[in-house]
Enzyme design. Structure first.
Site, PDB file in Angstrom:
ATOM      1  CG  HIS A 127      78.680  24.120  57.407  1.00 43.44           C
ATOM      2  ND1 HIS A 127      77.918  25.420  57.296  1.00 43.44           N
ATOM      3  CD2 HIS A 127      79.728  24.437  57.086  1.00 43.44           C
ATOM      4  CE1 HIS A 127      78.832  26.169  56.674  1.00 43.44           C
ATOM      5  NE2 HIS A 127      80.022  25.735  56.750  1.00 43.44           N
ATOM      6  CG  ASP A 204      74.732  20.492  53.654  1.00 43.57           C
ATOM      7  OD1 ASP A 204      75.049  20.564  52.579  1.00 43.57           O
ATOM      8  OD2 ASP A 204      75.114  20.776  54.655  1.00 43.57           O
ATOM      9  CD  GLN A 207      82.798  19.735  52.559  1.00 44.12           C
ATOM     10  OE1 GLN A 207      83.612  19.452  52.010  1.00 44.12           O
ATOM     11  NE2 GLN A 207      82.676  21.026  52.909  1.00 44.12           N
ATOM     12  CE  LYS A 230      81.521  23.997  50.713  1.00 47.06           C
ATOM     13  NZ  LYS A 230      82.485  24.733  51.496  1.00 47.06           N
ATOM     14  CB  CYS A 368      81.285  26.739  59.379  1.00 47.44           C
ATOM     15  SG  CYS A 368      81.654  28.350  58.870  1.00 47.44           S
TER      16      CYS A 368
HETATM   17  C1  LIG Z   1      78.633  20.483  55.136  1.00 48.44           C
HETATM   18  C2  LIG Z   1      78.224  21.877  54.585  1.00 48.44           C
HETATM   19  N1  LIG Z   1      77.285  22.344  54.320  1.00 48.44           N
HETATM   20  C3  LIG Z   1      77.028  23.496  54.032  1.00 48.44           C
HETATM   21  C4  LIG Z   1      78.158  24.587  53.921  1.00 48.44           C
HETATM   22  C5  LIG Z   1      78.026  25.902  53.359  1.00 48.44           C
HETATM   23  O1  LIG Z   1      78.219  25.986  51.924  1.00 48.44           O
HETATM   24  P1  LIG Z   1      77.949  27.562  51.068  1.00 48.44           P
HETATM   25  O2  LIG Z   1      79.120  28.167  52.247  1.00 48.44           O
HETATM   26  O3  LIG Z   1      78.926  27.196  49.816  1.00 48.44           O
HETATM   27  O4  LIG Z   1      76.759  27.758  50.836  1.00 48.44           O
HETATM   28  C6  LIG Z   1      79.317  24.054  53.694  1.00 48.44           C
HETATM   29  C7  LIG Z   1      80.431  24.780  53.557  1.00 48.44           C
HETATM   30  O5  LIG Z   1      81.526  24.526  53.924  1.00 48.44           O
HETATM   31  C8  LIG Z   1      79.583  22.695  54.223  1.00 48.44           C
HETATM   32  O6  LIG Z   1      80.802  22.054  54.423  1.00 48.44           O
END
Ligand SMILES: Cc1ncc(COP(=O)(O)O)c(C=O)c1O
Length: 423
Positions: A127, A204, A207, A230, A368
């Protein structure tokens, strides 16, 4: 199994008031859970109760309301520790979300350790939140960002990842589950490979946290991040897990109230972790809401959630793949309940617009994850992502609506009523 997991969705659905509505006259089918999941009544109630009965700032007051607010805020930290199976509650830092957690580690842990020519290793399925912070710190230090490739199914090529772990690699940051492809990374192996070379690892988990039991002690990663929204919790709150020794050694990310032990104009003594990283008034209601979300997820049971979502994924994969002109993007053998797909000749935004008229909410775009789209030669995909409350009937509704998409757009085009964007 089918009956058991189907009854799980039926049982939990009644806890989510938002799901009771209709959209464009059709029952809402919410399939954008990878973007954010819906909130059970218990989370809504916990936030309302805080503002109705306990609202006060934390860590500062000696009066009852402040003590109650502080107790609830710190209880939420304890819940996050147990949720992650972390060794110590001091390893749980409240942040705004996964994005802020990654930026915190990039700035406070990695940047001071980077010299010109050093490398940070990520993968091609990240992401933007796990790309841009590393571009920023590597550029500042004259270091390099290295990217481990993925195969045509959307899985990490582990041999290439290992090859890229070189003598200049100073840090590895990898997603647990890809938001655009659903691929689950072999994070245990990744941590082992990196640690064998003395390289610390951030995972990270944005998900992963909603879908499977997490275990920091077993995984042994150095940092792990996830976002509350999430995991059926509120927006604006998330967790950075960091090994205690790292958090002790790291400089603060931001300065302000609550992150200090004493301040004079000459010298400031910083607080201990996790408070050292929580400058200013924190998102108290958000943390309490996240604590309620964790309680809720645990009461349903992550093993049952994983099984149910696996069944949804299997059913949806079969149903969508059977529709002529539909191609699933991301077919890794290890997958979470996320399906990116394209409909031949139809832009993803048009797919999502037609589905919306059927009451079905899916995401369309680059998610993203523009480098992922580029890897597959696409500008965008439509993405259906599932949660504990989704049903097999909803998957069937999705498949019926996708079948309609081409027919509707062909009809529109033949009458000159709409032009699909280039796909
Ligand atoms: C794999 C992954 N990492 C990071 C993020 C960023 O999350 P946040 O916008 O809640 O900080 C997302 C958001 O969709 C994501 O899917």
């Amino acid at each position: 199994m089918r009956a058991a997991t189907a009854s799980l969705a039926e049982r939990v659905r009644q806890d989510f008031p938002i799901l009771r509505q209709t959209v464009h006259g059709k029952p809402l089918v919410y399939l954008d859970n990878a973007a954010t999941s819906q909130k059970p009544q218990s989370v809504i109630d916990a936030i309302t109760s805080f503002y109705t009965h306990d609202c006060a700032n934390v860590h500062r007051g000696v009066y009852l309301l402040s003590e109650r607010a502080t107790d609830s805020y710190e209880a939420a930290r304890g819940k996050a520790q147990r949720f992650l199976n972390a060794a110590d509650v001091r390893e749980i830092v409240f942040v705004r979300g996964a994005t802020e957690g990654i930026n915190l580690v990039a700035q406070s842990f990695v940047k001071p350790r980077l010299a010109a020519g050093d490398e940070v290793l990520i993968t091609a399925m990240e992401h933007h939140s796990n790309i841009v912070p590393w571009q920023m710190v590597t550029a500042e230090r004259g270091a390099h960002l290295r990217v481990a490739p993925i195969n045509d199914r959307g899985g990490l090529i582990l041999e290439d990842f290992e090859r890229l772990l070189g003598p200049r690699t100073r840090f590895v940051s990898v997603t647990h589950v890809s938001n655009a492809l659903g691929s689950i990374n072999p994070v245990h192996r990744i941590v082992e490979m990196a640690h064998a070379r003395g390289v610390p690892v951030l995972i990270d988990g944005a998900q992963a946290a909603p879908h499977a039991k997490l275990d920091m002690l077993g995984l042994d990663c150095d940092f792990y991040v996830f976002s509350g929204h999430k995991v059926y919790g509120p927006t604006g709150i998330g967790v950075l897990y960091g090994k205690a020794a790292h958090l002790e050694a790291m400089p603060p990310y931001q300065g302000g109230g609550d992150m200090i032990l004493s301040v004079t104009f000459e010298k400031t003594e910083y607080n201990t972790p996790p408070y050292k990283f929580e400058a200013g008034t924190p998102n108290v209601a958000g943390a309490i809401g996240l604590g309620a979300a964790i309680d809720y997820v645990e009461s349903v049971g992550l093993a049952d959630i994983t099984a149910h979502e696996g069944e949804l994924l299997c059913h949806a994969t079969g149903a969508l793949a059977a529709i002529p002109g539909v191609r699933i993007v991301g077919t890794s053998r290890q997958k979470a309940a996320v399906i990116s797909f394209v409909v031949e000749g139809v832009h993803a935004h048009d797919v999502a617009t037609v589905l919306d008229r059927e009451g079905i909410a899916v995401r369309a775009g680059h998610h993203c994850a523009q480098p992922v789209m580029e890897r597959f030669g696409l500008a965008a995909t439509a993405r259906a992502s599932f949660a504990m409350y989704n049903t097999i009937e909803e998957v069937d509704a999705l498949a019926r609506a996708v079948t309609k998409v081409k027919g509707i757009l062909d009809w529109c085009r033949s009458w000159g009523r709409c032009t699909s964007r280039e796909s």
